[in-house]
Design an enzyme around this catalytic site. Structure first.
Site, PDB file in Angstrom:
ATOM      1  N   SER A  43       8.051  20.054  42.479  1.00  0.00           N
ATOM      2  CA  SER A  43       7.363  20.219  43.752  1.00  0.00           C
ATOM      3  C   SER A  43       5.915  19.766  43.702  1.00  0.00           C
ATOM      4  O   SER A  43       5.277  19.642  44.748  1.00  0.00           O
ATOM      5  CB  SER A  43       7.417  21.687  44.188  1.00  0.00           C
ATOM      6  OG  SER A  43       6.765  22.508  43.225  1.00  0.00           O
ATOM      7  N   HIS A  53      12.282  15.348  45.807  1.00  0.00           N
ATOM      8  CA  HIS A  53      11.866  16.734  46.038  1.00  0.00           C
ATOM      9  C   HIS A  53      12.575  17.324  47.252  1.00  0.00           C
ATOM     10  O   HIS A  53      12.299  16.949  48.396  1.00  0.00           O
ATOM     11  CB  HIS A  53      10.348  16.790  46.233  1.00  0.00           C
ATOM     12  CG  HIS A  53       9.841  18.173  46.498  1.00  0.00           C
ATOM     13  ND1 HIS A  53       8.754  18.427  47.304  1.00  0.00           N
ATOM     14  CD2 HIS A  53      10.269  19.399  46.078  1.00  0.00           C
ATOM     15  CE1 HIS A  53       8.539  19.722  47.366  1.00  0.00           C
ATOM     16  NE2 HIS A  53       9.449  20.335  46.635  1.00  0.00           N
ATOM     17  N   GLU A  93      11.598  14.503  49.928  1.00  0.00           N
ATOM     18  CA  GLU A  93      10.531  13.562  49.602  1.00  0.00           C
ATOM     19  C   GLU A  93      11.003  12.687  48.444  1.00  0.00           C
ATOM     20  O   GLU A  93      11.377  13.202  47.388  1.00  0.00           O
ATOM     21  CB  GLU A  93       9.259  14.314  49.193  1.00  0.00           C
ATOM     22  CG  GLU A  93       8.637  15.131  50.317  1.00  0.00           C
ATOM     23  CD  GLU A  93       7.412  15.905  49.871  1.00  0.00           C
ATOM     24  OE1 GLU A  93       6.441  15.943  50.634  1.00  0.00           O
ATOM     25  OE2 GLU A  93       7.437  16.475  48.771  1.00  0.00           O
ATOM     26  N   ASN A 141       3.508  19.771  50.221  1.00  0.00           N
ATOM     27  CA  ASN A 141       2.707  20.782  49.528  1.00  0.00           C
ATOM     28  C   ASN A 141       1.214  20.469  49.584  1.00  0.00           C
ATOM     29  O   ASN A 141       0.383  21.373  49.470  1.00  0.00           O
ATOM     30  CB  ASN A 141       3.163  20.933  48.076  1.00  0.00           C
ATOM     31  CG  ASN A 141       4.374  21.824  47.950  1.00  0.00           C
ATOM     32  OD1 ASN A 141       4.636  22.663  48.807  1.00  0.00           O
ATOM     33  ND2 ASN A 141       5.145  21.653  46.898  1.00  0.00           N
TER      34      ASN A 141
END
Length: 500
Positions: free
Chosen positions: A124, A145, A157, A195
């Site tokens: 992540s 991801h 992702e 993130n």
């Protein structure tokens, strides 16, 4: 390299935890043979059984065709050792967020799989290039991801490392689509897209709390009612767990060399260090009852007599409509007694009173940037007459919920939305992804009502720029420095989603 659209594709998954199991489930339902391996004895078998139980339950509930469920279950298999990954066309590792562990997994896999097999990491936040650095065939390594829970969250992702080949990247995009996911191409940067971009929403709320502008429940309510966020920033942090969001926030901030836009607060760290992790521990930013319900009261009330007449500073049409809808009279001239209402942009009540030469004791500022049909947010300067404030609260509380806050440049909603939009603009400026993919990823990955660039356009890039410019000037904090992407588009009158 096998065509990812063809029959017979075999996917290996290292790690049978929640992420690995979720990836296995969507792969199997996408027609892909899956082999799961976990270093823990029996974990892979348990994962296969749990996936089979979930798919069977879906079929029994009529949410999935029974034959399709049985076919997907038949595609699942447990691998006893890493050597069993040999026939895999793609292997996705989903082990702990430890660089050394991930490198070791990839090193072992390189001695097992075919030279043209693709190796992907579900990390992540760790750089894919760093994971691939000690591998021999770095061109076949990329990031993939997924988001938890994988069967529900559609976003994936797909991250290119410095040496990832075009063919490998394209193959993983196709593989994600075959799993029923929506892939976005993302540059290999700390936190990747979601993130990284997801830092603005909670950290600005944390800054507002740090300044004692409002309590968590009030901040959450303003963002839900004012901009349609499904969850407020504090209930979201409590749901994901402080043990998850604080380390990610710290990592992204440190990786960006201390960029103040990404800064958290001591309260965030304190909850992490004291084990107040949110819902999972029964206490975080909120305390929870036995049923897991947060014990919080976001609304402001007043027993005062509602203000009968007010004076308006400026010609904000939303403010005028609000007052008229509330039943109050708008005076043609200041009588020196009635509340003075204003709707500043990016300013606090103090700065607005000084700039406009207003009586700060009678000034009550309302935020007209968010939707005001359900809730209004108001604030006063230090030393304001509490009777004046309470009379205004009572007036608006007759038809709407009211959140009364301490003096704050940009209120609550302006600050948070401007920071979300600004960070989205900065992601576009630095090329983390294409503008349309930034918005798509934030909507799918974080359930935002609009992507950050869409939010900038909804408010107007010029208004977002004005909010940030005033915030930076009043606070002296470069946290609020506007992105060049935003500044240029605001100056030209262009959409924030316009590509370079």
């Amino acid at each position: 390299m096998r065509d990812m659209k063809a029959d017979g594709v075999t996917l290996g998954i290292i790690g049978a935890g929640a992420m690995g199991s979720g990836i296995a489930q969507v792969a199997a339902t996408g027609g892909i043979r899956v082999l799961i391996h976990d270093a823990r004895a029996g974990a892979a078998e348990k994962a296969c059984a749990a996936i089979a139980a979930r798919l069977t339950k879906r079929a029994e509930a009529g949410k999935m065709d029974r034959a399709e469920a049985e076919a997907a279950i038949a595609r699942l298999g447990a691998a006893e050792g890493m050597a069993d990954m040999a026939p895999c066309d793609v292997v996705i590792e989903a082990v702990i967020e430890d660089l050394a562990v991930k490198r070791a997994v990839f090193a072992e896999l390189e001695g097992v799989v075919a030279p043209d097999a693709i190796l992907a990491s579900n990390t992540s936040s760790l750089p894919i290039g760093a994971i691939a650095a000690s591998s021999t065939h770095r061109g076949r390594i990329a990031g993939m991801h997924f988001f938890n829970p994988v069967p529900v969250m559609k976003l994936v992702e797909v991250i290119r490392a410095p040496e990832t080949t075009d063919d490998v990247h394209a193959a993983l995009m196709i593989l994600a689509e075959r799993m029923g996911r929506t892939p976005v191409a993302v540059r290999d940067t700390p936190g990747f897209l979601v993130n990284f971009g997801g830092r603005a929403y909670p950290t600005e709320a944390l800054a507002i709390l740090h300044e004692r502008v409002a309590e968590p429940a009030a901040i959450d309510a303003v963002m839900r009612d004012g901009f349609g966020f499904r969850m407020g920033p504090f209930e979201l942090m409590d749901l994901t767990g402080i043990d998850v969001n604080y380390p990610v926030t710290r990592f992204v901030h440190e990786s960006a060399f201390g960029d103040p836009r990404l800064r958290s607060t001591p309260a965030h760290r304190y909850l992490f260090e004291t084990g107040s992790l949110g819902r999972k521990s029964g206490r975080g930013f909120f305390a929870y009852d036995a049923d897991g319900k947060a014990l919080a009261h976001p609304d402001s009330g007043s027993t005062a007599e509602p203000a009968a007449a007010v004076v308006l500073d400026g010609d904000d049409p939303v403010l005028r409509d609000l007052v008229l809808a509330s039943g109050a009279t708008i005076l043609d001239a200041d009588d020196g007694v009635a509340p003075v209402l204003a709707a500043p942009l990016g300013e606090d009540a103090t700065a607005h009173a000084v700039r406009r030469g207003l009586d700060a004791r009678r000034l009550v500022c309302l935020d007209t940037v968010p939707d005001t049909s359900v809730r209004v947010t108001l604030m006063t300067a230090p030393g304001a007459d509490p009777a004046i404030r309470d009379s205004v609260i009572a007036r608006f509380a007759m038809a709407r919920k009211v959140t009364a806050i301490q003096d704050s440049p940009g209120f609550i909603a302006q600050r948070i939305v401007a920071m979300v939009a600004n960070l989205g603009c900065e992601m576009a400026q630095t090329g983390l992804a294409a503008p349309e993919d930034i918005d798509l990823a934030m909507r799918l990955g974080l359930n935002y009502p609009k992507g950050p660039l869409e939010l900038a356009d909804a408010l107007g890039p010029d208004r977002v720029l004005e909010i940030l410019t005033r915030l930076q000037a009043l606070t002296g904090d470069d946290r609020y420095r506007p992105s060049q992407w935003l500044r240029r588009r605001a100056a030209l009158g262009r959409s924030a989603r316009m590509a370079a």
